[in-house]
Design a protein around this motif. Structure first.
Motif, PDB file in Angstrom:
ATOM      1  N   UNK A 127       0.843  -1.205   0.000  1.00 12.74           N
ATOM      2  CA  UNK A 127       0.000   0.000   0.000  1.00 12.74           C
ATOM      3  C   UNK A 127       0.875   1.250   0.000  1.00 12.74           C
ATOM      4  N   UNK A 128       1.887   1.239   0.865  1.00 16.49           N
ATOM      5  CA  UNK A 128       2.749   2.418   0.966  1.00 16.49           C
ATOM      6  C   UNK A 128       3.512   2.648  -0.334  1.00 16.49           C
ATOM      7  N   UNK A 129       4.033   1.549  -0.927  1.00 18.91           N
ATOM      8  CA  UNK A 129       4.794   1.684  -2.176  1.00 18.91           C
ATOM      9  C   UNK A 129       3.909   2.241  -3.288  1.00 18.91           C
ATOM     10  N   UNK A 150      -1.870  -2.513  15.206  1.00 16.39           N
ATOM     11  CA  UNK A 150      -1.192  -2.917  16.436  1.00 16.39           C
ATOM     12  C   UNK A 150      -1.377  -4.410  16.676  1.00 16.39           C
ATOM     13  N   UNK A 151      -2.569  -4.883  16.374  1.00 14.21           N
ATOM     14  CA  UNK A 151      -2.837  -6.303  16.541  1.00 14.21           C
ATOM     15  C   UNK A 151      -2.022  -7.138  15.558  1.00 14.21           C
ATOM     16  N   UNK A 152      -1.854  -6.627  14.339  1.00 17.82           N
ATOM     17  CA  UNK A 152      -1.028  -7.348  13.364  1.00 17.82           C
ATOM     18  C   UNK A 152       0.430  -7.379  13.806  1.00 17.82           C
ATOM     19  N   UNK A 153       0.852  -6.300  14.454  1.00 18.56           N
ATOM     20  CA  UNK A 153       2.244  -6.167  14.892  1.00 18.56           C
ATOM     21  C   UNK A 153       2.541  -7.070  16.083  1.00 18.56           C
ATOM     22  N   UNK A 154       1.612  -7.112  17.051  1.00 17.63           N
ATOM     23  CA  UNK A 154       1.923  -7.785  18.317  1.00 17.63           C
ATOM     24  C   UNK A 154       0.970  -8.927  18.660  1.00 17.63           C
ATOM     25  N   UNK A 155      -0.136  -9.037  17.932  1.00 19.73           N
ATOM     26  CA  UNK A 155      -1.128 -10.051  18.290  1.00 19.73           C
ATOM     27  C   UNK A 155      -2.064  -9.594  19.392  1.00 19.73           C
ATOM     28  N   UNK A 156      -1.930  -8.329  19.816  1.00 18.54           N
ATOM     29  CA  UNK A 156      -2.774  -7.826  20.908  1.00 18.54           C
ATOM     30  C   UNK A 156      -3.504  -6.558  20.487  1.00 18.54           C
ATOM     31  N   UNK A 175      -0.090  -6.414   7.394  1.00 17.87           N
ATOM     32  CA  UNK A 175       1.341  -6.189   7.207  1.00 17.87           C
ATOM     33  C   UNK A 175       2.094  -7.500   6.989  1.00 17.87           C
ATOM     34  N   UNK A 176       3.292  -7.392   6.480  1.00 18.18           N
ATOM     35  CA  UNK A 176       4.114  -8.587   6.292  1.00 18.18           C
ATOM     36  C   UNK A 176       4.467  -9.176   7.647  1.00 18.18           C
ATOM     37  N   UNK A 177       4.558 -10.494   7.704  1.00 16.45           N
ATOM     38  CA  UNK A 177       4.891 -11.206   8.948  1.00 16.45           C
ATOM     39  C   UNK A 177       3.979 -10.812  10.110  1.00 16.45           C
ATOM     40  N   UNK A 178       2.703 -10.681   9.815  1.00 17.52           N
ATOM     41  CA  UNK A 178       1.780 -10.265  10.870  1.00 17.52           C
ATOM     42  C   UNK A 178       1.535 -11.400  11.859  1.00 17.52           C
ATOM     43  N   UNK A 179       1.363 -11.020  13.140  1.00 15.88           N
ATOM     44  CA  UNK A 179       1.073 -12.028  14.165  1.00 15.88           C
ATOM     45  C   UNK A 179      -0.410 -12.367  14.177  1.00 15.88           C
ATOM     46  N   UNK A 180      -1.214 -11.466  13.631  1.00 14.76           N
ATOM     47  CA  UNK A 180      -2.654 -11.669  13.584  1.00 14.76           C
ATOM     48  C   UNK A 180      -3.159 -10.799  12.443  1.00 14.76           C
ATOM     49  N   UNK A 181      -4.359 -11.041  11.953  1.00 15.25           N
ATOM     50  CA  UNK A 181      -4.848 -10.202  10.863  1.00 15.25           C
ATOM     51  C   UNK A 181      -5.465  -8.916  11.386  1.00 15.25           C
ATOM     52  N   UNK A 182      -5.904  -8.942  12.645  1.00 20.52           N
ATOM     53  CA  UNK A 182      -6.581  -7.764  13.183  1.00 20.52           C
ATOM     54  C   UNK A 182      -7.985  -7.601  12.630  1.00 20.52           C
ATOM     55  N   UNK A 183      -8.456  -8.628  11.932  1.00 19.90           N
ATOM     56  CA  UNK A 183      -9.808  -8.565  11.358  1.00 19.90           C
ATOM     57  C   UNK A 183     -10.707  -9.486  12.173  1.00 19.90           C
TER      58      UNK A 183
END
Lengths: 454, 303
Positions: free
Chosen positions: A193-195, A226-232, A318-326
């Protein structure tokens, strides 16, 4: 003497006028203390042909009003002893009105609720009939139990019946993507998305890849990232912080990069369309490619971009996400007022609304896609299921993660997020400083909430 | 109340019938003004939410406000700035239009009605929304500005500008002040101007030496009324900017509303409203005290 008296009385009159207008809204009485017991007893002895008047309140757009009113008419024809008074309007001010009605003891029998408020409401006092106690009258066997636990069961009581399924999605203007030669990915990552967004904005500074606003950032992008980053999520189930200095700094750095690279329209420009992304001229005129929204918002966003080919894709991960956050969430709930005099009749109507064939077909997807699998099949068989909406929900559900705890929806915490995010977006705070402020204010507020519920 | 008692005791008994005539007003005042007024004072010392029964908490609402609430002072500051922009702007504009409309010409009452219109419409939701679309990046106002070769401005997107843009909406509703100024202008005796003309005074000189001093009582009244209103401004901030950006338009009225109806802290909101009340009161007292230095009453202020 008369002169001073005159002036004094003018003074006091002006003052009275002033305060009365401020304060007239601030009074209320507490007639909520449960008289449910007597109400139920009255119900038990009720004659079948006795005239009953029920009040039903909801918010929505024109088409939802029409469909709901049609269903109500149908029910009243089949049950001549029941009159249902509809109280409907837009979402603006609905919650405020409802709180006042609940406080004054004049709330309707059947109430459409947002899952966002329900914890804030019933944390204070019991307001709605536990649907589990009405099992004999209303069939809730088809509702997924985990789903109910995540979104509708508080204090061990089922506060309302979910009207439909909702989930995060990305609504895409396909015409735009074709025109600007942007690839249509099945699943976008935030990195992609950013690219692409940067390329687009450099080519044409008036165009932004994502149509967004402050509330989208606060409610959707920041907690999910944040959830994708940390799973929380931001608040854990035990009401402790789900974030720390490092994770929040990273989230805010990401947020800042969205603005710096021109993926998002500057907040100053989109501020006027806050919580109304569909009204942003960039979206209407096809100068932006995507809107992050809920599945239930698809008709609305399609409506204002009628000249374009609108489709959906999965919420970016995000790449290497810990969770989808969805996660799947109810579009709304319908609860039954604990102080209703006709709980039995209200339940019957509610059951009819969710199980009668004609009712389901009349309501269609006006409150998003129904939760019950049988209702979904019925709509599909009768060609009433909007394909874009159905696919969007299906994709989201296939990728869903655990639901956030109720406290994440607290309105005061949301307000804090709003403010801190705004400061990052306007460049008033560095991501580090913003993370520190976020931690400090969240902790203070959580302590406060904790103290007030004791 | 004491003074009222003296008035009645000294008066003929027949005057009591007057009370009967004004009783609808008195009852209305007691029920719709006094009761909420006192109830809110009581609630301000409790933790009343809309739904939960209240508990007495003493001064803790007030202490929280001054020591912990991160939004209290920003809201107060925004409100004061708003009053400082909106009230003088509105009064100056109202006076200007009133002077212009104070002439004898055909259809003058039509013009007066037209200029009063914004005040009737101004407080409505529709106008706030219209205002919003007029001031967007590609709205009418910006088209005008870019037409003159200047860059377009984010009227509601720049924190320092948003408050001014909102004040403009209030300034635009100058009608009621204007009508009062007009009435005041009509009261000024013509012979003063005649004398001025004979003495060879210019129009401007006559405005500052005759018109303005004789209008000061009206100006004073308008000042008080408009300031009281401005302190309580809510609609524009709520509908157009919702307090943003960066809380620059987070007016006190909006804070009150959010605390009461969104965060269900009615007790705290009541305490806030009392602080607002005291601020307005303080301002009004100062204005009344200052009156003798700048207002001019023909009868020396005795009536």
């Amino acid at each position: 003497m008369l002169k001073t008296f005159g002036k004094l009385s003018t003074l006091s009159l002006v003052m009275l006028l002033a305060i009365a207008t401020i304060l007239s809204a601030c009074s209320g009485s507490n007639s909520n203390a449960g008289n449910q017991g007597t109400a139920v007893n009255e119900n038990a002895g009720q004659n079948k042909d006795e005239k009953v008047t029920l009040r039903f309140s909801w918010w929505g757009g024109e088409s939802r009003h029409k469909a709901t009113l049609a269903a109500i008419d149908m029910y009243m024809k089949q049950n001549p002893n029941v009159t249902i008074e509809a109280e409907y309007g837009t979402f603006d001010g609905y919650y405020q009105k409802l709180q006042t009605q609940l406080s004054g003891g004049t709330a309707p029998d059947l109430i459409q609720l947002d899952y966002l408020w329900i914890n804030d409401l019933v944390r204070q006092v019991d307001l709605f009939v536990d649907m589990y106690t009405l099992k004999d009258t209303i069939d809730i066997s088809e509702f997924d139990e985990q789903f109910l636990r995540d979104w509708a069961i508080i204090n061990g009581q089922l506060q309302g019946v979910p009207t439909g399924m909702n989930a995060l999605t990305t609504i895409v203007n396909k015409s735009f993507m074709d025109r600007e030669d942007i690839p249509m990915h099945e699943k976008w990552t935030w990195e992609q998305i950013i690219a692409e967004g940067q390329k687009l904005n450099q080519k044409n500074p008036k165009m932004f890849l994502i149509n967004s606003d402050l509330s989208t950032l606060t409610e959707k992008i920041v907690p999910s990232y944040h959830s994708q980053l940390t799973g929380k999520y931001l608040v854990n189930a035990d009401n402790t912080l789900g974030f720390d200095q490092q994770s929040m700094t990273e989230t805010f750095t990401f947020l800042k990069s969205l603005f710096d690279t021109g993926v998002l329209q500057p907040l100053g420009e989109s501020a006027l369309y806050n919580a109304k992304t569909e009204q942003n001229p960039k979206w209407i005129n096809g100068e932006t490619a995507m809107t992050i929204a809920n599945v239930a918002d698809i008709p609305k966003l399609r409506g204002t971009a009628a000249n374009f080919d609108i489709t959906t894709t999965l919420f970016p991960v995000k790449e290497n996400a810990k969770s989808t956050g969805i996660n799947a969430r109810p579009s709304q709930l319908i609860g039954i007022n604990k102080n209703s005099k006709h709980i039995e009749e209200a339940t019957k109507f509610l059951n009819w609304l969710f199980s009668d064939k004609e009712a389901i077909l009349t309501l269609g997807v006006e409150r998003s896609i129904p939760v019950k699998p049988s209702s979904q099949e019925l709509l599909l068989a009768n060609d009433k299921l909007d394909q874009v909406v159905a696919t969007s929900l299906e994709t989201a559900l296939a990728n869903q993660a655990a639901a956030p705890s109720y406290m994440n929806n607290n309105q005061e915490l949301m307000k804090i997020s709003n403010e801190v995010i705004e400061k990052v977006a306007f460049g008033k705070l560095t991501p580090e400083a913003a993370a520190a402020e976020m931690i400090e204010r969240y902790e203070a507020k959580l302590k406060e909430i904790d103290a007030s519920t004791k | 109340m004491n003074k009222l008692g003296i008035v009645f005791r000294n008066s003929d008994n027949r005057q009591w019938i007057g009370l009967l005539y004004v009783s609808p007003f008195i009852i209305g005042l007691l029920v719709f003004k006094m009761y909420p007024f006192l109830a809110s004072l009581y609630y301000s010392f409790t933790d009343f939410s809309l739904l939960k029964p209240e508990k007495f908490v003493g001064l803790s609402n007030y202490i929280y406000m001054f020591t912990k609430d991160p939004l209290f002072f920003p809201a107060l500051k925004a409100t004061l700035l708003y009053v400082l922009f909106a009230v003088p702007g509105k009064l100056a504009f109202a006076l200007l239009i009133a002077v212009i409309l104070n002439v004898n010409m055909k259809f003058i009452s039509v013009y007066r009605t037209l200029y009063y219109l914004p005040s009737i419409l101004g407080g409505s939701v529709a106008i706030a929304i219209l205002w919003r679309s007029m001031f967007t990046k590609d709205g009418v106002v910006n088209q005008f500005i870019t037409g003159m070769g200047l860059p377009a401005i984010d009227w509601f997107g720049i924190p320092s500008l948003a408050l001014i843009s909102i004040s403009l909406l209030s300034i635009w509703q100058f009608g009621s002040s204007m009508v009062l100024f007009l009435a005041g202008l009509k009261q000024i005796p013509k012979d003063l101007y005649e004398a001025g003309t004979i003495d060879g005074a210019s129009k401007l000189r006559m405005f500052f030496s005759i018109t303005f001093p004789l209008l000061t009582p009206i100006l004073f009244f308008n000042l008080i009324m408009q300031t009281v209103n401005a302190f309580q401004e809510f609609t524009a901030a709520f509908l157009i900017t919702n307090g943003g950006p960066l809380n620059s338009t987070y007016l006190f009225g909006l804070k009150l509303y959010q605390d009461a109806f969104q965060f269900a802290k009615m007790g705290y909101a009541s305490a806030l409203s009392w602080i607002l009340f005291l601020s307005i009161m303080l301002f009004t007292v100062i204005a009344f005290k200052s009156q003798k230095y700048w207002t001019h009453y023909e009868d020396g202020g005795k009536f």
